[in-house]
Design a protein around this motif. Structure first.
Motif, PDB file in Angstrom:
ATOM      1  N   MET A   4       0.831  -1.199   0.000  1.00 13.82           N
ATOM      2  CA  MET A   4       0.000   0.000   0.000  1.00 13.82           C
ATOM      3  C   MET A   4       0.872   1.258   0.000  1.00 13.82           C
ATOM      4  SD  MET A   4      -3.033   1.073   2.639  1.00 13.82           S
ATOM      5  CE  MET A   4      -3.927   2.595   2.414  1.00 13.82           C
ATOM      6  N   GLY A   5       1.941   1.231   0.860  1.00 15.90           N
ATOM      7  CA  GLY A   5       2.833   2.377   0.934  1.00 15.90           C
ATOM      8  C   GLY A   5       3.496   2.665  -0.394  1.00 15.90           C
ATOM      9  N   ASP A   6       3.903   1.627  -1.117  1.00 18.75           N
ATOM     10  CA  ASP A   6       4.558   1.810  -2.404  1.00 18.75           C
ATOM     11  C   ASP A   6       3.625   2.434  -3.434  1.00 18.75           C
ATOM     12  OD1 ASP A   6       6.834   0.820  -1.390  1.00 18.75           O
ATOM     13  OD2 ASP A   6       6.759  -1.118  -2.407  1.00 18.75           O
ATOM     14  N   ALA A   7       2.331   2.156  -3.311  1.00 16.73           N
ATOM     15  CA  ALA A   7       1.370   2.707  -4.261  1.00 16.73           C
ATOM     16  C   ALA A   7       1.216   4.216  -4.060  1.00 16.73           C
ATOM     17  CB  ALA A   7       0.022   2.005  -4.097  1.00 16.73           C
ATOM     18  N   VAL A   8       1.323   4.649  -2.815  1.00 13.83           N
ATOM     19  CA  VAL A   8       1.187   6.072  -2.507  1.00 13.83           C
ATOM     20  C   VAL A   8       2.513   6.795  -2.730  1.00 13.83           C
ATOM     21  CG1 VAL A   8       0.635   7.758  -0.709  1.00 13.83           C
ATOM     22  CG2 VAL A   8      -0.616   5.569  -0.824  1.00 13.83           C
ATOM     23  N   LEU A   9       3.601   6.198  -2.223  1.00 14.28           N
ATOM     24  CA  LEU A   9       4.934   6.791  -2.345  1.00 14.28           C
ATOM     25  C   LEU A   9       5.846   5.799  -3.075  1.00 14.28           C
ATOM     26  CD1 LEU A   9       5.346   8.263   1.259  1.00 14.28           C
ATOM     27  CD2 LEU A   9       4.911   9.542  -0.846  1.00 14.28           C
ATOM     28  N   PRO A  10       6.010   5.945  -4.381  1.00 16.24           N
ATOM     29  CA  PRO A  10       6.860   5.027  -5.139  1.00 16.24           C
ATOM     30  C   PRO A  10       8.277   4.982  -4.567  1.00 16.24           C
ATOM     31  CG  PRO A  10       5.634   6.480  -6.601  1.00 16.24           C
ATOM     32  CD  PRO A  10       5.429   7.003  -5.214  1.00 16.24           C
ATOM     33  N   ARG A  11       8.889   3.831  -4.642  1.00 13.64           N
ATOM     34  CA  ARG A  11      10.242   3.676  -4.127  1.00 13.64           C
ATOM     35  C   ARG A  11      11.214   4.533  -4.919  1.00 13.64           C
ATOM     36  NH1 ARG A  11      11.168  -2.702  -2.598  1.00 13.64           N
ATOM     37  NH2 ARG A  11       9.299  -2.974  -1.336  1.00 13.64           N
ATOM     38  N   ARG A  12      12.219   5.037  -4.198  1.00 10.65           N
ATOM     39  CA  ARG A  12      13.258   5.865  -4.798  1.00 10.65           C
ATOM     40  C   ARG A  12      14.610   5.198  -4.641  1.00 10.65           C
ATOM     41  NH1 ARG A  12      11.355   9.801  -8.222  1.00 10.65           N
ATOM     42  NH2 ARG A  12       9.283  10.400  -7.483  1.00 10.65           N
ATOM     43  N   CYS A  13      15.457   5.365  -5.634  1.00 13.59           N
ATOM     44  CA  CYS A  13      16.809   4.829  -5.601  1.00 13.59           C
ATOM     45  C   CYS A  13      17.577   5.463  -4.444  1.00 13.59           C
ATOM     46  CB  CYS A  13      17.510   5.117  -6.930  1.00 13.59           C
ATOM     47  SG  CYS A  13      19.253   4.634  -6.982  1.00 13.59           S
ATOM     48  N   CYS A  32      20.642   7.699  -6.368  1.00 13.84           N
ATOM     49  CA  CYS A  32      20.366   8.896  -7.185  1.00 13.84           C
ATOM     50  C   CYS A  32      18.966   9.447  -6.996  1.00 13.84           C
ATOM     51  CB  CYS A  32      20.593   8.574  -8.661  1.00 13.84           C
ATOM     52  SG  CYS A  32      19.306   7.506  -9.378  1.00 13.84           S
ATOM     53  N   HIS A  33      18.118   8.722  -6.238  1.00  9.19           N
ATOM     54  CA  HIS A  33      16.755   9.144  -5.890  1.00  9.19           C
ATOM     55  C   HIS A  33      15.779   9.115  -7.060  1.00  9.19           C
ATOM     56  CE1 HIS A  33      18.596  10.221  -2.137  1.00  9.19           C
ATOM     57  NE2 HIS A  33      19.372  11.111  -2.725  1.00  9.19           N
ATOM     58  N   ALA A  34      16.182   8.494  -8.174  1.00  6.09           N
ATOM     59  CA  ALA A  34      15.229   8.284  -9.271  1.00  6.09           C
ATOM     60  C   ALA A  34      14.211   7.224  -8.855  1.00  6.09           C
ATOM     61  CB  ALA A  34      15.970   7.848 -10.527  1.00  6.09           C
ATOM     62  N   GLY A  35      13.074   7.204  -9.552  1.00  8.00           N
ATOM     63  CA  GLY A  35      12.057   6.215  -9.235  1.00  8.00           C
ATOM     64  C   GLY A  35      12.494   4.806  -9.598  1.00  8.00           C
ATOM     65  N   ILE A  36      12.102   3.841  -8.783  1.00  9.77           N
ATOM     66  CA  ILE A  36      12.388   2.428  -9.055  1.00  9.77           C
ATOM     67  C   ILE A  36      11.149   1.819  -9.699  1.00  9.77           C
ATOM     68  CG2 ILE A  36      12.873   0.175  -8.028  1.00  9.77           C
ATOM     69  CD1 ILE A  36      14.458   1.600  -5.868  1.00  9.77           C
ATOM     70  N   LYS A  37      11.282   1.370 -10.932  1.00  9.16           N
ATOM     71  CA  LYS A  37      10.136   0.886 -11.683  1.00  9.16           C
ATOM     72  C   LYS A  37       9.833  -0.586 -11.428  1.00  9.16           C
ATOM     73  CE  LYS A  37      10.749   4.258 -15.427  1.00  9.16           C
ATOM     74  NZ  LYS A  37      10.981   4.466 -16.880  1.00  9.16           N
ATOM     75  N   ALA A  91      17.347  -4.582  -6.666  1.00  7.72           N
ATOM     76  CA  ALA A  91      16.398  -3.676  -7.313  1.00  7.72           C
ATOM     77  C   ALA A  91      15.458  -2.984  -6.335  1.00  7.72           C
ATOM     78  CB  ALA A  91      15.582  -4.437  -8.363  1.00  7.72           C
ATOM     79  N   ARG A  92      15.312  -3.505  -5.131  1.00  5.65           N
ATOM     80  CA  ARG A  92      14.458  -2.813  -4.161  1.00  5.65           C
ATOM     81  C   ARG A  92      15.161  -1.610  -3.556  1.00  5.65           C
ATOM     82  NH1 ARG A  92      15.145  -5.346   1.260  1.00  5.65           N
ATOM     83  NH2 ARG A  92      16.807  -6.893   1.108  1.00  5.65           N
ATOM     84  N   PHE A  93      16.495  -1.497  -3.801  1.00  6.88           N
ATOM     85  CA  PHE A  93      17.256  -0.359  -3.285  1.00  6.88           C
ATOM     86  C   PHE A  93      17.601   0.655  -4.369  1.00  6.88           C
ATOM     87  CE2 PHE A  93      18.648  -4.075  -0.723  1.00  6.88           C
ATOM     88  CZ  PHE A  93      18.176  -3.675   0.517  1.00  6.88           C
ATOM     89  N   ALA A  94      17.914   0.187  -5.557  1.00 10.93           N
ATOM     90  CA  ALA A  94      18.496   1.059  -6.581  1.00 10.93           C
ATOM     91  C   ALA A  94      17.747   0.956  -7.908  1.00 10.93           C
ATOM     92  CB  ALA A  94      19.968   0.722  -6.790  1.00 10.93           C
ATOM     93  N   CYS A  95      17.829   2.034  -8.693  1.00 14.33           N
ATOM     94  CA  CYS A  95      17.184   2.069 -10.005  1.00 14.33           C
ATOM     95  C   CYS A  95      18.002   1.275 -11.021  1.00 14.33           C
ATOM     96  CB  CYS A  95      17.038   3.517 -10.466  1.00 14.33           C
ATOM     97  SG  CYS A  95      18.615   4.346 -10.798  1.00 14.33           S
ATOM     98  N   CYS A  96      17.426   1.088 -12.189  1.00 19.35           N
ATOM     99  CA  CYS A  96      18.091   0.308 -13.241  1.00 19.35           C
ATOM    100  C   CYS A  96      19.425   0.932 -13.646  1.00 19.35           C
ATOM    101  CB  CYS A  96      17.179   0.202 -14.457  1.00 19.35           C
ATOM    102  SG  CYS A  96      15.691  -0.771 -14.191  1.00 19.35           S
ATOM    103  N   ALA A  97      19.472   2.266 -13.716  1.00 17.58           N
ATOM    104  CA  ALA A  97      20.702   2.934 -14.140  1.00 17.58           C
ATOM    105  C   ALA A  97      21.837   2.693 -13.156  1.00 17.58           C
ATOM    106  CB  ALA A  97      20.450   4.435 -14.302  1.00 17.58           C
TER     107      ALA A  97
END
Length: 242
Positions: free
Chosen positions: A1-10, A13-18, A26-32
């Motif tokens: 539920m929390g992830d739906a409201v506040l998408p995870r951030r890397c 670099c703080h980019a969104g984690i898709k 992948a639960r910590f860092a973005c693809c880049a």
């Protein structure tokens, strides 16, 4: 539920984690940022973690030119070294964020990354982890020891206990930044002490964030061996290149 409201951030670099379920990081860092970790050459000295370069056979395949003669003279001592990457951009910036920016999420990420690399290293896993202790002054300033934070999550990943009180720092050395390797070793001599006898039959994982010259880890290793440790695996996220 929390992830739906506040998408995870890397955490880096703080980019969104898709896709936070793509792999264990992948639960910590973005693809880049994860892409930076993949495909890196990680052929390193088994004793100090130095990159052996494009022609590791020139160094005897397993050890750098500094460690090769020392290993030959200490065949009775079992040791090894696991390092995730060189201490270069952007990894040096990640370490700085962890040490000085209270970026605890990076500690979880780096600990998990170190745990993964330890599993992939092909060496025997440690039975327990001991982080390199910091001074009481720095602990008061930061509120935490970054090596202990990394060790906590590395231990969680490889399912090994972490003991933060088995090794202590008994004093404060003068600043290390401008000192060479030999001077650093002399500067740190006697500053670490094991608080109990080390079981000779156990393999100890000694954890730090960065190996610079190796002087700190060697001083800690000497204290553990003095207390009876026989098998020690040095574990660090980064290694300063030669």
């Amino acid at each position: 539920m929390g992830d739906a409201v506040l998408p995870r951030r890397c955490v880096a670099c703080h980019a969104g984690i898709k896709n936070p379920h793509a792999n264990q990081l992948a639960r910590f860092a973005c693809c880049a940022c994860i892409h930076l970790l993949e495909g890196m050459s990680n052929v390193r000295c088994r004793r100090c973690g130095l990159t052996l370069g494009p022609r590791p056979q020139a160094f005897g395949w397993t050890h750098c030119r500094h460690c090769k003669p020392e290993v030959a003279g200490n065949v009775d001592q079992q040791s090894g070294c696991v390092v995730c990457c060189d201490y270069t951009a952007p990894f040096d910036q990640w370490i700085a964020q962890l040490k000085y920016g209270k970026a605890h999420g990076l500690g979880a990420f780096m600990g998990t990354w170190l745990g993964l690399n330890t599993q992939k290293a092909g060496c025997a896993l440690p039975d327990l982890l001991i982080p390199v202790p910091g001074s009481q002054e720095k602990l008061k300033q930061r509120g935490y020891n970054q090596a202990a934070l990394i060790a906590k999550h590395a231990g969680r990943h490889i399912q090994r206990p972490v003991y933060t009180d088995w090794l202590v720092k008994t004093g404060e050395a003068r600043a290390q930044a401008e000192l060479g390797r030999g001077e650093r070793l002399h500067n740190l001599r006697g500053l670490f002490r094991a608080t109990r006898p080390m079981p000779a039959g156990l393999r100890i994982g000694l954890v730090d964030d960065v190996i610079t010259t190796g002087a700190t880890l060697q001083s800690c290793e000497a204290a553990l061996r003095k207390a009876g440790a026989k098998s020690i695996l040095l574990m660090a996220v980064c290694r300063t290149p030669e």
